[in-house]
Design a protein around this motif. Sequence first.
Motif, mmCIF file in Angstrom:
data_model
loop_
_atom_site.group_PDB
_atom_site.id
_atom_site.type_symbol
_atom_site.label_atom_id
_atom_site.label_comp_id
_atom_site.label_asym_id
_atom_site.label_seq_id
_atom_site.Cartn_x
_atom_site.Cartn_y
_atom_site.Cartn_z
ATOM 1 N N THR A 1 84.575 149.223 47.395
ATOM 2 C CA THR A 1 84.367 150.075 46.210
ATOM 3 C C THR A 1 82.903 150.158 45.788
ATOM 4 O OG1 THR A 1 85.248 150.626 44.054
ATOM 5 C CG2 THR A 1 84.906 148.319 44.450
ATOM 6 N N ALA A 2 82.201 149.026 45.800
ATOM 7 C CA ALA A 2 80.794 149.086 45.387
ATOM 8 C C ALA A 2 79.924 149.717 46.468
ATOM 9 C CB ALA A 2 80.279 147.695 45.044
ATOM 10 N N LEU B 1 88.412 138.773 41.373
ATOM 11 C CA LEU B 1 88.747 139.922 42.219
ATOM 12 C C LEU B 1 89.375 141.006 41.353
ATOM 13 C CD1 LEU B 1 90.272 138.200 45.380
ATOM 14 C CD2 LEU B 1 87.986 139.169 45.093
ATOM 15 N N SER C 1 93.766 137.417 38.119
ATOM 16 C CA SER C 1 93.131 136.925 39.340
ATOM 17 C C SER C 1 92.970 135.430 39.204
ATOM 18 C CB SER C 1 91.789 137.579 39.537
ATOM 19 O OG SER C 1 90.965 137.324 38.432
ATOM 20 N N ARG D 1 83.300 140.341 49.526
ATOM 21 C CA ARG D 1 82.955 141.441 48.622
ATOM 22 C C ARG D 1 81.476 141.399 48.238
ATOM 23 N NH1 ARG D 1 85.718 141.739 42.718
ATOM 24 N NH2 ARG D 1 84.505 139.834 42.476
ATOM 25 N N ALA D 2 80.980 140.182 47.979
ATOM 26 C CA ALA D 2 79.565 140.053 47.611
ATOM 27 C C ALA D 2 78.666 140.242 48.836
ATOM 28 C CB ALA D 2 79.318 138.693 46.961
ATOM 29 N N MET E 1 77.421 147.901 39.493
ATOM 30 C CA MET E 1 77.982 149.163 39.014
ATOM 31 C C MET E 1 77.325 149.547 37.690
ATOM 32 S SD MET E 1 82.059 148.830 39.646
ATOM 33 C CE MET E 1 82.726 148.174 41.171
ATOM 34 N N GLN F 1 86.143 140.466 34.876
ATOM 35 C CA GLN F 1 86.214 141.712 35.631
ATOM 36 C C GLN F 1 84.939 142.522 35.456
ATOM 37 O OE1 GLN F 1 88.945 142.991 37.615
ATOM 38 N NE2 GLN F 1 89.278 140.797 37.581
ATOM 39 N N MET G 1 77.427 143.731 50.336
ATOM 40 C CA MET G 1 76.321 144.385 49.621
ATOM 41 C C MET G 1 74.955 143.931 50.157
ATOM 42 S SD MET G 1 77.829 146.362 47.433
ATOM 43 C CE MET G 1 76.726 146.792 46.081
ATOM 44 N N ALA H 1 82.104 140.731 37.283
ATOM 45 C CA ALA H 1 82.128 140.964 38.729
ATOM 46 C C ALA H 1 81.595 142.358 39.041
ATOM 47 C CB ALA H 1 83.547 140.806 39.260
ATOM 48 N N ALA I 1 77.925 142.297 38.772
ATOM 49 C CA ALA I 1 77.336 141.611 39.926
ATOM 50 C C ALA I 1 77.297 142.534 41.143
ATOM 51 C CB ALA I 1 78.114 140.341 40.238
ATOM 52 N N LEU I 2 78.209 143.522 41.177
ATOM 53 C CA LEU I 2 78.187 144.497 42.272
ATOM 54 C C LEU I 2 77.301 145.691 41.918
ATOM 55 C CD1 LEU I 2 81.965 144.339 43.212
ATOM 56 C CD2 LEU I 2 80.052 143.499 44.577
ATOM 57 N N LEU J 1 86.168 152.460 37.218
ATOM 58 C CA LEU J 1 86.735 151.889 38.445
ATOM 59 C C LEU J 1 87.444 150.562 38.210
ATOM 60 C CD1 LEU J 1 83.624 152.495 40.749
ATOM 61 C CD2 LEU J 1 85.729 153.840 40.723
#
Lengths: 222, 274
Positions: free
Chosen positions: B128-129, B116, A222, B177-178, A127, A118, B181, A121, A124-125, A135
């Motif tokens: 969200t991102a 996820l 997940s 999701r990826a 954050m 988690q 971005m 991930a 990777a976004l 979040l």
Amino acid sequence: MIDISILDVFPVLLKGVSVTIQVLVLSAIFSYLIAFIAGFGRLSKNVLVRKFTGFYIEIFRGTSLIVQLFWFYYAIPMLFNVQVGSELMAGVLAISLNYGAYMSEIVRGSIIAVDKGQREAATALNMTRFQQMRLVILPQAVRMMLPEFGNYLIQILKATSLVSLIGMTDILYHGNMLRSTNIAMAPTIYLLILVFYFILALPLIFLTRKAEDISKKGVASS
Amino acid sequence: MPQVMDKEVKQGVQQDEPIVKYENICKSFGDLEVLKGIDLDIMPGEKVALIGPSGSGKTTIIRMLMTLEEPTSGNIIVNGKNLWKMNKNDHLVRANDKHLRQIRGDIGMVFQHFNLFPHMTILENCTTALIHVKKMEKKEAEERSMKMLEKVGLGDKFDAYPSQLSGGQKQRVAMARALVMRPQVMLFDEVTSALDPELVGEVLEVIRDIAKDGEMAMILVTHEMDFAQEIADRVVFLDNGVIAEEGTPEEVLEKSNNERLQSFLHRFRNGNGV
Ligand SMILES: Nc1ncnc2c1ncn2[C@@H]1O[C@H](COP(=O)(O)OP(=O)(O)OP(=O)(O)O)[C@@H](O)[C@H]1O
Ligand SMILES: [Mg+2]
């Protein structure tokens, strides 16, 4: 005969309900607050912070709540000449620090228990660490904490009765006063006290059930 | 006019220079030396398949680019900037979180086990991102995400939770999701290997689709040799911590004389490669 004595006891005990609830609500709020602070402290990158929180937790888990209560009410004010304040302050402080110590382990354990994928991930976004916690990690960790938090809430309710020992006029205090003037009533008094506490616990039990449901729904792996 | 010059140089960089450069990268876990000097350039838009035996360090290579693992030595250059090192008082020092964040925005990753966010709906997973990292308006983020979900064939699932989806669907959401971005480089770590065989196809279909769009560079760690052959511009064979063979899919998968590669491919074609 018995009917009459119950009718005598009931209004006396009722006078203590507001104090019991007051101590419960304040202690619960501060316990949770302390639990989060100490839980994060245990996970801190700073060794000093980690050690210090660990020390606090062991002290408060390793000694009895009633002795801690007397410390805050009698010993600390005399020793250090600091006024802890009212009985209410001393009572809430002792209970909160004690249960906060226990519950900090739940906070820490739940945060650790969130799958490390988690956090990856979230990284990777792109954050920030703070966003990852707020979040992604905490919402899942809190769901895991809820059932245990509910259980401790019930325990805190039971622990509030100790404040009668430092002169706070809660349910138990009024019951004890009544008994000291009328020993024959003791069985009735203590039976009713049990009923009072149980009725107060009912909504908390219900809350805990709810929390368990939420918790089951919230974090499927997940 | 130094600023204008700068800009021109930069544009030049984006066209001719690699978007990602691994320079003599070594990585050890304790005593275990996993990567022993990797040099690898990825050009903008290039699709690179990374193959090799289990434990050869494929995942580690892409995790270092995603900043999930720090190299023991060597440099990774992204768009001309050193990923794991930064300048401080004219010294190169270990990158801090802020520095990593500035660079890793260009990179995206899809994981073997999807990862996820289980407490968010499919749509929230995607938005969200965009909202919190890219500071996009919620409405715009939702529009972009819905388009992407439709593209991966899951437009109707936007308000479901991950636990309500099949593995193949989850992985397609993870890709959406990826993708929202809009990274310049996308990393795929054996994205089909946790799936039931009958769900592999739908996920590969999406990757094929993305690859066709062209402009995004992709590094795919994969055990699907036919798929690698089909979409990769280049195949890289990793063995014993070094790049043992690299070239076009044809060169590597069909014409190479490298014995270790031969036996690796042979094991696969006999169906017990994983
Ligand atoms: N965090 C870690 N700590 C210790 N050892 C690790 C860690 N991550 C990876 N390794 C080891 O490094 C080696 C390379 O791992 P890596 O996951 O990169 O291999 P891989 O090529 O992706 O293999 P596979 O095909 O099985 O996924 C393995 O021996 C693995 O056990
Ligand atoms: Mg791997």
